[in-house]
Design a protein around this motif. Structure first.
Motif, PDB file in Angstrom:
ATOM      1  N   TRP A   4       0.846  -1.190   0.000  1.00 56.89           N
ATOM      2  CA  TRP A   4       0.000   0.000   0.000  1.00 56.89           C
ATOM      3  C   TRP A   4       0.882   1.241   0.000  1.00 56.89           C
ATOM      4  CZ3 TRP A   4      -4.732   1.045  -1.279  1.00 56.89           C
ATOM      5  CH2 TRP A   4      -5.757   0.102  -1.091  1.00 56.89           C
ATOM      6  N   ARG A   5       1.873   1.239   0.866  1.00 53.11           N
ATOM      7  CA  ARG A   5       2.719   2.435   1.021  1.00 53.11           C
ATOM      8  C   ARG A   5       3.616   2.642  -0.191  1.00 53.11           C
ATOM      9  NH1 ARG A   5       3.356   2.508   7.685  1.00 53.11           N
ATOM     10  NH2 ARG A   5       1.276   1.597   7.959  1.00 53.11           N
ATOM     11  N   LEU A   6       4.051   1.554  -0.801  1.00 53.25           N
ATOM     12  CA  LEU A   6       4.796   1.679  -2.053  1.00 53.25           C
ATOM     13  C   LEU A   6       3.925   2.295  -3.149  1.00 53.25           C
ATOM     14  CD1 LEU A   6       6.959  -1.561  -2.369  1.00 53.25           C
ATOM     15  CD2 LEU A   6       7.772   0.796  -2.581  1.00 53.25           C
ATOM     16  N   ASP A   7       2.660   1.897  -3.202  1.00 56.66           N
ATOM     17  CA  ASP A   7       1.725   2.485  -4.171  1.00 56.66           C
ATOM     18  C   ASP A   7       1.590   3.988  -3.936  1.00 56.66           C
ATOM     19  OD1 ASP A   7       1.070   0.449  -5.853  1.00 56.66           O
ATOM     20  OD2 ASP A   7      -0.856  -0.014  -4.943  1.00 56.66           O
ATOM     21  N   PHE A   8       1.459   4.373  -2.667  1.00 50.75           N
ATOM     22  CA  PHE A   8       1.326   5.791  -2.349  1.00 50.75           C
ATOM     23  C   PHE A   8       2.593   6.556  -2.731  1.00 50.75           C
ATOM     24  CE2 PHE A   8      -1.648   4.386   1.287  1.00 50.75           C
ATOM     25  CZ  PHE A   8      -2.727   4.315   0.414  1.00 50.75           C
ATOM     26  N   LEU A   9       3.755   5.941  -2.494  1.00 54.32           N
ATOM     27  CA  LEU A   9       5.020   6.577  -2.877  1.00 54.32           C
ATOM     28  C   LEU A   9       5.089   6.766  -4.395  1.00 54.32           C
ATOM     29  CD1 LEU A   9       7.904   7.592  -2.537  1.00 54.32           C
ATOM     30  CD2 LEU A   9       8.660   5.203  -2.393  1.00 54.32           C
ATOM     31  N   ALA A  10       4.709   5.723  -5.153  1.00 49.83           N
ATOM     32  CA  ALA A  10       4.748   5.819  -6.614  1.00 49.83           C
ATOM     33  C   ALA A  10       3.823   6.924  -7.114  1.00 49.83           C
ATOM     34  CB  ALA A  10       4.382   4.482  -7.243  1.00 49.83           C
ATOM     35  N   GLY A  11       2.645   7.047  -6.497  1.00 49.59           N
ATOM     36  CA  GLY A  11       1.706   8.102  -6.892  1.00 49.59           C
ATOM     37  C   GLY A  11       2.248   9.482  -6.565  1.00 49.59           C
ATOM     38  N   ALA A  12       2.817   9.644  -5.375  1.00 48.06           N
ATOM     39  CA  ALA A  12       3.387  10.930  -4.989  1.00 48.06           C
ATOM     40  C   ALA A  12       4.572  11.294  -5.879  1.00 48.06           C
ATOM     41  CB  ALA A  12       3.820  10.891  -3.521  1.00 48.06           C
ATOM     42  N   LEU A  13       5.349  10.292  -6.250  1.00 51.84           N
ATOM     43  CA  LEU A  13       6.502  10.531  -7.119  1.00 51.84           C
ATOM     44  C   LEU A  13       6.052  10.995  -8.499  1.00 51.84           C
ATOM     45  CD1 LEU A  13       9.501  10.450  -7.778  1.00 51.84           C
ATOM     46  CD2 LEU A  13       9.305   7.976  -8.124  1.00 51.84           C
ATOM     47  N   THR A  14       5.028  10.366  -9.042  1.00 54.81           N
ATOM     48  CA  THR A  14       4.506  10.780 -10.344  1.00 54.81           C
ATOM     49  C   THR A  14       4.017  12.226 -10.284  1.00 54.81           C
ATOM     50  OG1 THR A  14       3.838   8.509 -10.834  1.00 54.81           O
ATOM     51  CG2 THR A  14       2.837  10.242 -12.161  1.00 54.81           C
ATOM     52  N   TYR A  15       3.353  12.578  -9.192  1.00 47.04           N
ATOM     53  CA  TYR A  15       2.866  13.948  -8.990  1.00 47.04           C
ATOM     54  C   TYR A  15       4.037  14.924  -8.943  1.00 47.04           C
ATOM     55  CZ  TYR A  15      -0.159  17.572  -6.899  1.00 47.04           C
ATOM     56  OH  TYR A  15      -0.875  18.706  -6.652  1.00 47.04           O
ATOM     57  N   ALA A  16       5.091  14.545  -8.211  1.00 51.30           N
ATOM     58  CA  ALA A  16       6.269  15.412  -8.113  1.00 51.30           C
ATOM     59  C   ALA A  16       6.974  15.532  -9.461  1.00 51.30           C
ATOM     60  CB  ALA A  16       7.229  14.866  -7.060  1.00 51.30           C
ATOM     61  N   MET A  17       7.041  14.425 -10.213  1.00 54.09           N
ATOM     62  CA  MET A  17       7.670  14.459 -11.541  1.00 54.09           C
ATOM     63  C   MET A  17       6.932  15.425 -12.471  1.00 54.09           C
ATOM     64  SD  MET A  17       8.344  10.384 -12.074  1.00 54.09           S
ATOM     65  CE  MET A  17       8.947  10.459 -13.767  1.00 54.09           C
ATOM     66  N   ALA A  18       5.607  15.445 -12.356  1.00 55.83           N
ATOM     67  CA  ALA A  18       4.802  16.294 -13.232  1.00 55.83           C
ATOM     68  C   ALA A  18       4.920  17.768 -12.859  1.00 55.83           C
ATOM     69  CB  ALA A  18       3.344  15.850 -13.198  1.00 55.83           C
ATOM     70  N   ASP A  19       5.319  18.041 -11.608  1.00 57.86           N
ATOM     71  CA  ASP A  19       5.551  19.413 -11.153  1.00 57.86           C
ATOM     72  C   ASP A  19       4.311  20.291 -11.309  1.00 57.86           C
ATOM     73  OD1 ASP A  19       7.094  21.407  -9.991  1.00 57.86           O
ATOM     74  OD2 ASP A  19       7.894  22.117 -11.894  1.00 57.86           O
ATOM     75  N   PHE A  20       3.130  19.733 -10.976  1.00 62.48           N
ATOM     76  CA  PHE A  20       1.937  20.568 -11.010  1.00 62.48           C
ATOM     77  C   PHE A  20       1.301  20.699  -9.630  1.00 62.48           C
ATOM     78  CE2 PHE A  20      -0.062  16.615 -10.687  1.00 62.48           C
ATOM     79  CZ  PHE A  20      -0.070  15.861 -11.850  1.00 62.48           C
ATOM     80  N   GLY A  21       2.140  20.647  -8.591  1.00 63.61           N
ATOM     81  CA  GLY A  21       1.645  20.790  -7.231  1.00 63.61           C
ATOM     82  C   GLY A  21       1.590  22.245  -6.804  1.00 63.61           C
ATOM     83  N   LEU A  22       1.426  22.454  -5.504  1.00 67.01           N
ATOM     84  CA  LEU A  22       1.319  23.802  -4.969  1.00 67.01           C
ATOM     85  C   LEU A  22       2.663  24.526  -4.968  1.00 67.01           C
ATOM     86  CD1 LEU A  22      -0.985  23.076  -1.878  1.00 67.01           C
ATOM     87  CD2 LEU A  22      -1.657  24.084  -4.050  1.00 67.01           C
ATOM     88  N   ILE A  23       3.760  23.752  -4.838  1.00 67.44           N
ATOM     89  CA  ILE A  23       5.088  24.351  -4.763  1.00 67.44           C
ATOM     90  C   ILE A  23       5.656  24.519  -6.165  1.00 67.44           C
ATOM     91  CG2 ILE A  23       7.412  24.148  -3.815  1.00 67.44           C
ATOM     92  CD1 ILE A  23       5.249  24.475  -1.701  1.00 67.44           C
ATOM     93  N   LYS A  24       5.812  25.751  -6.574  1.00 64.52           N
ATOM     94  CA  LYS A  24       6.377  26.044  -7.893  1.00 64.52           C
ATOM     95  C   LYS A  24       7.838  26.470  -7.736  1.00 64.52           C
ATOM     96  CE  LYS A  24       2.440  25.341  -9.873  1.00 64.52           C
ATOM     97  NZ  LYS A  24       2.224  24.069 -10.585  1.00 64.52           N
ATOM     98  N   ARG A  25       8.594  26.243  -8.784  1.00 60.09           N
ATOM     99  CA  ARG A  25      10.002  26.651  -8.738  1.00 60.09           C
ATOM    100  C   ARG A  25      10.090  28.167  -8.660  1.00 60.09           C
ATOM    101  NH1 ARG A  25      13.806  27.710 -12.950  1.00 60.09           N
ATOM    102  NH2 ARG A  25      12.333  26.946 -14.499  1.00 60.09           N
TER     103      ARG A  25
END
Length: 206
Positions: A158-179
């Protein structure tokens, strides 16, 4: 000379397909669009890939073979140099993926394509990814399990799945934190990796 032409034709097809799959999805992209973008005829696609399904698979393989090799090498180094430590193992999983996302030669298109793969139901693609890259996840699961032996196998995955999802989100760079302006892309990605690794480590240990 023939060898160079052979390579460049195949590479053009892969590059065009990656961009189009990222933009329109796998079902929404036709081989005619790919041939038009790559400036080749349909016979070239059939010669190099045989089918659209194989083309999809090869677009993923082009990026993921290298990333998987980097991950396994980094995992081996983490286990050897930092036995029993969770964060170096997570870094071995996270950092090669974020480096790929930063790659200026199609990295952004590949990330969007990965997001499409999550969103679209494509059983043959999921089977291909599981068959060819599932062993990487199992190696990481084994290494993480040694650091958090109190987790059941189900909790671990379960936690590996959550990590993979969070990583994909971070890779896409469309979160609240912008460069921030003035911060280099590489610096921003390194910060993202550190924060994600700390977050994931806390999640696995909770």
């Amino acid at each position: 000379m023939a060898s160079t032409a052979h390579f460049s034709t195949k590479d053009r097809i892969l590059g065009a397909a990656e961009e189009l799959f990222a933009q329109f999805g796998f079902t929404g992209t036709s081989l005619r669009q790919v041939t038009s973008r790559a400036d080749v005829n349909i016979a070239a696609v059939n010669y190099h890939f045989g089918s659209k399904e194989n083309l999809v698979n090869e677009v993923f393989r082009r990026r993921m073979d290298d990333m998987s090799t980097q991950r396994i090498a980094a995992l081996g180094a983490a286990v050897a140099q930092h036995p029993g430590e969770l964060e170096p193992i997570l870094a071995a999983f996270v950092e090669p993926a974020l480096a790929l996302a930063q790659d200026r030669h199609g990295g952004a298109a590949f990330v969007r394509m990965v997001a499409r793969a999550y969103a679209e139901k494509n059983d043959s693609l999921r089977k291909f990814l599981s068959d060819h890259y599932g062993h990487v996840l199992r190696e990481f699961a084994k290494a993480i399990a040694a650091c958090v032996p109190e987790l059941t196998k189900e909790e671990l995955y379960w936690r590996l799945d959550f990590l993979a999802g969070a990583l994909t989100y971070a890779m896409a760079d469309f979160g609240l934190i912008k460069r921030p302006s003035g911060v280099a892309e590489k610096t921003h990605r390194e910060r993202a990796a550190r924060e994600l690794i700390r977050f994931a480590a806390a999640g696995f240990k909770s």
